[in-house]
Design an enzyme around this catalytic site. Structure first.
Site, mmCIF file in Angstrom:
data_model
loop_
_atom_site.group_PDB
_atom_site.id
_atom_site.type_symbol
_atom_site.label_atom_id
_atom_site.label_comp_id
_atom_site.label_asym_id
_atom_site.label_seq_id
_atom_site.Cartn_x
_atom_site.Cartn_y
_atom_site.Cartn_z
ATOM 1 N N TYR A 1 -6.350 3.005 11.286
ATOM 2 C CA TYR A 1 -5.937 4.194 10.536
ATOM 3 C C TYR A 1 -5.295 5.255 11.447
ATOM 4 C CZ TYR A 1 -8.094 2.790 6.095
ATOM 5 O OH TYR A 1 -8.396 2.160 4.900
ATOM 6 N N ASN B 1 -12.774 3.816 -2.424
ATOM 7 C CA ASN B 1 -11.893 3.344 -3.497
ATOM 8 C C ASN B 1 -11.656 1.832 -3.440
ATOM 9 O OD1 ASN B 1 -10.260 3.345 -1.287
ATOM 10 N ND2 ASN B 1 -8.764 4.803 -2.073
ATOM 11 N N HIS C 1 -7.879 -1.669 0.041
ATOM 12 C CA HIS C 1 -6.716 -1.192 0.789
ATOM 13 C C HIS C 1 -5.581 -2.178 0.582
ATOM 14 C CE1 HIS C 1 -4.172 0.138 4.146
ATOM 15 N NE2 HIS C 1 -3.991 -1.139 4.356
ATOM 16 N N GLU D 1 -0.297 -4.285 10.111
ATOM 17 C CA GLU D 1 -1.684 -4.449 9.648
ATOM 18 C C GLU D 1 -2.124 -5.915 9.657
ATOM 19 O OE1 GLU D 1 -1.923 -2.383 5.897
ATOM 20 O OE2 GLU D 1 -1.719 -0.432 6.864
ATOM 21 N N LYS E 1 -13.029 -2.978 0.840
ATOM 22 C CA LYS E 1 -13.723 -2.005 1.685
ATOM 23 C C LYS E 1 -15.249 -2.161 1.557
ATOM 24 C CE LYS E 1 -9.882 1.303 1.452
ATOM 25 N NZ LYS E 1 -9.484 2.735 1.272
HETATM 26 P P1 GDP Z 1 -3.857 4.402 0.052
HETATM 27 O O1 GDP Z 1 -2.593 3.842 0.648
HETATM 28 O O2 GDP Z 1 -3.819 4.493 -1.452
HETATM 29 O O3 GDP Z 1 -5.109 3.667 0.532
HETATM 30 O O4 GDP Z 1 -3.990 5.916 0.528
HETATM 31 P P2 GDP Z 1 -3.739 6.663 1.941
HETATM 32 O O5 GDP Z 1 -3.016 5.751 2.905
HETATM 33 O O6 GDP Z 1 -3.135 7.991 1.645
HETATM 34 O O7 GDP Z 1 -5.211 6.938 2.498
HETATM 35 C C1 GDP Z 1 -5.960 5.939 3.128
HETATM 36 C C2 GDP Z 1 -7.380 6.013 2.641
HETATM 37 O O8 GDP Z 1 -7.952 7.252 3.047
HETATM 38 C C3 GDP Z 1 -7.544 5.990 1.119
HETATM 39 O O9 GDP Z 1 -7.510 4.716 0.547
HETATM 40 C C4 GDP Z 1 -8.922 6.637 0.972
HETATM 41 O O10 GDP Z 1 -9.974 5.705 1.268
HETATM 42 C C5 GDP Z 1 -8.892 7.697 2.063
HETATM 43 N N1 GDP Z 1 -8.411 9.009 1.567
HETATM 44 C C6 GDP Z 1 -7.159 9.332 1.117
HETATM 45 N N2 GDP Z 1 -7.095 10.612 0.749
HETATM 46 C C7 GDP Z 1 -8.342 11.121 0.974
HETATM 47 C C8 GDP Z 1 -8.918 12.428 0.801
HETATM 48 O O11 GDP Z 1 -8.261 13.384 0.353
HETATM 49 N N3 GDP Z 1 -10.242 12.561 1.160
HETATM 50 C C9 GDP Z 1 -10.977 11.527 1.651
HETATM 51 N N4 GDP Z 1 -12.273 11.732 1.976
HETATM 52 N N5 GDP Z 1 -10.466 10.293 1.822
HETATM 53 C C10 GDP Z 1 -9.172 10.102 1.492
#
Ligand code: GDP
Length: 138
Positions: free
Chosen positions: A49, A112, A115, A126, A9
């Site tokens: 997304y 973080n 991805h 994807e 990222k």
């Molecule tokens: P991943 O599969 O671990 O990447 O997690 P998810 O698919 O649930 O979320 C996609 C991305 O959205 C995450 O990697 C974070 O960058 C972001 N994200 C997830 N949860 C949160 C949240 O509660 N707040 C914010 N600001 N970003 C989030």
């Protein structure tokens, strides 16, 4: 053999962690089969997304993902979807296991660093979102 999509990222690219992420892949028998650096447009990030479009963080997440270049990669290996997610660590770096990429480098639940696809169906979507078949080493 399985494939998954990885993204380093904008925070990972700007902080100089590309090499560190790739080193961890290579140390864990995960092959890079395609790789490019791109700077996503807002519509591209929103399409990627789309599953999260009802989530409260959607706008912030897509703004972050378009804030700078990212490195997108197709990874291949046995059971690579879950093995790469294990290397990444939990979404929230505060809950990520020690030695994971997110635990070591993430600064925020959103910023973080990496991805990784979470299932074979999402990996197929994807990978196809960013690469055509000629761009992936077979
Ligand atoms: P991943 O599969 O671990 O990447 O997690 P998810 O698919 O649930 O979320 C996609 C991305 O959205 C995450 O990697 C974070 O960058 C972001 N994200 C997830 N949860 C949160 C949240 O509660 N707040 C914010 N600001 N970003 C989030």
């Amino acid at each position: 053999m399985e494939r998954t999509l990885s993204i380093i990222k904008p925070d990972g690219v700007s902080r100089g962690i590309i090499g560190e992420v790739i080193k961890r892949l290579e140390n864990n028998d995960i092959s890079v089969k395609a790789m490019k650096m791109i700077h996503m447009t807002q519509p591209q990030a929103e399409g990627f997304y789309a599953v999260h479009k009802e989530r409260p963080f959607f706008e912030s997440l897509t703004a972050f993902m378009t804030s700078g270049p990212v490195v997108v990669m197709v990874l291949e290996g046995d059971n690579v979807i879950s093995r790469y997610r294990d290397l990444m660590g939990a979404t929230n770096f505060k809950e990520a296991a020690e030695g994971t990429i997110r635990r070591d480098f993430a600064t925020d639940i959103e910023k973080n660093v990496v991805h990784g696809s979470d299932a074979p169906e999402t990996a197929a979507f994807e990978i196809g979102y960013f690469f055509n078949s000629f761009e992936i080493i077979s």
